[in-house]
Scaffold this motif. Sequence first.
Motif, mmCIF file in Angstrom:
data_model
loop_
_atom_site.group_PDB
_atom_site.id
_atom_site.type_symbol
_atom_site.label_atom_id
_atom_site.label_comp_id
_atom_site.label_asym_id
_atom_site.label_seq_id
_atom_site.Cartn_x
_atom_site.Cartn_y
_atom_site.Cartn_z
ATOM 1 N N PHE A 101 2.515 3.052 11.320
ATOM 2 C CA PHE A 101 3.882 2.214 10.753
ATOM 3 C C PHE A 101 4.479 3.359 10.145
ATOM 4 C CE2 PHE A 101 3.839 1.280 6.377
ATOM 5 C CZ PHE A 101 5.112 0.463 6.035
ATOM 6 N N GLN A 102 5.382 3.972 10.046
ATOM 7 C CA GLN A 102 6.951 4.847 9.671
ATOM 8 C C GLN A 102 7.607 3.854 9.067
ATOM 9 O OE1 GLN A 102 7.202 9.268 11.556
ATOM 10 N NE2 GLN A 102 8.442 7.917 11.586
ATOM 11 N N LEU A 103 7.450 5.220 7.218
ATOM 12 C CA LEU A 103 8.691 4.342 7.148
ATOM 13 C C LEU A 103 9.593 6.354 6.237
ATOM 14 C CD1 LEU A 103 7.900 4.319 3.654
ATOM 15 C CD2 LEU A 103 7.110 2.410 4.300
ATOM 16 N N TRP A 104 10.595 5.783 5.584
ATOM 17 C CA TRP A 104 11.258 7.360 5.516
ATOM 18 C C TRP A 104 11.648 6.380 3.186
ATOM 19 C CZ3 TRP A 104 12.463 5.518 9.663
ATOM 20 C CH2 TRP A 104 12.272 6.496 10.482
ATOM 21 N N VAL A 115 3.973 7.666 6.709
ATOM 22 C CA VAL A 115 2.899 7.300 7.855
ATOM 23 C C VAL A 115 1.498 6.577 7.949
ATOM 24 C CG1 VAL A 115 2.176 8.025 10.434
ATOM 25 C CG2 VAL A 115 4.120 8.593 9.400
ATOM 26 N N CYS A 116 1.816 5.502 8.086
ATOM 27 C CA CYS A 116 0.108 4.981 8.223
ATOM 28 C C CYS A 116 -0.470 5.394 9.523
ATOM 29 C CB CYS A 116 0.160 3.529 7.462
ATOM 30 S SG CYS A 116 -0.896 3.361 7.290
ATOM 31 N N PHE A 117 -1.746 5.148 10.082
ATOM 32 C CA PHE A 117 -2.085 5.760 11.305
ATOM 33 C C PHE A 117 -2.579 3.620 11.484
ATOM 34 C CE2 PHE A 117 -2.706 9.582 10.356
ATOM 35 C CZ PHE A 117 -1.911 9.999 11.517
ATOM 36 N N TYR A 159 0.824 -1.149 0.089
ATOM 37 C CA TYR A 159 -0.093 0.094 -0.033
ATOM 38 C C TYR A 159 0.455 0.976 0.004
ATOM 39 C CZ TYR A 159 -3.385 3.464 1.347
ATOM 40 O OH TYR A 159 -4.450 4.742 1.632
ATOM 41 N N SER A 160 2.161 1.220 0.975
ATOM 42 C CA SER A 160 2.880 2.230 1.001
ATOM 43 C C SER A 160 3.158 2.585 -0.617
ATOM 44 C CB SER A 160 3.434 2.350 1.696
ATOM 45 O OG SER A 160 4.647 0.988 1.539
#
Length: 206
Positions: free
Chosen positions: A197-200, A145-147, A84-85
């Motif tokens: 959920f967090q990524l860069w 960022v996904c809640f 999804y990201s």
Amino acid sequence: DLHLSIRRQRQMCIRDSIYDMPASVLNCKKVIESAEAEKENHWKDSTVVGPEDTSINNPKARQSRQQDFSSINSPKVHHPLLRYSAKCLENYLEMFPQANNFSSFAVIEAYNIIRYKENEAYHALHCDFSSNFNSDLSRRHLTGVCFLNDVEEGGELMFPQQDLEIKPEAGLFVIFPSGWTHAHKTLPPVGQSRYVFQLWWSFSGK
């Protein structure tokens, strides 16, 4: 009013990069359950950037715990979130093509599952980038960022420069530049925990 016009433009840039998917499709509840099933020593205190760009614990600035994961060897329960990201990034780059006029970038750093318990937050206004070129933070281009859960009261993700607050809703995904233009902080959740959920996406340097 020029100030009001600019503020609205800044708000639109973030609002146009907010995506929504049913939490059940993304396994949000299962992701939280999987994280909480781990022993407490699998969680580590979240840190902030301190003097000379060292990572330090500073509860006045940030109170949370997190688990780190490699995108190359990620748990199966996270795969819907990672797919999804990638889809959200594709949409973001179509909407903001200038963000794609750079050398290659990808998820290089470990991504996080972060837990903020009641009254915990990233209190300090901060950006996700560092000018120390020996740091992974200096390669960051975009933040995602996904809640993972709904928060009834509190828990907002705040962008003061854009005069914008985003209320946590499970499945809501936000993309924004990692630099100073999108400095942000969070409010503490009331009566419950807040999970993200967090990524860069970072430049590879190749």
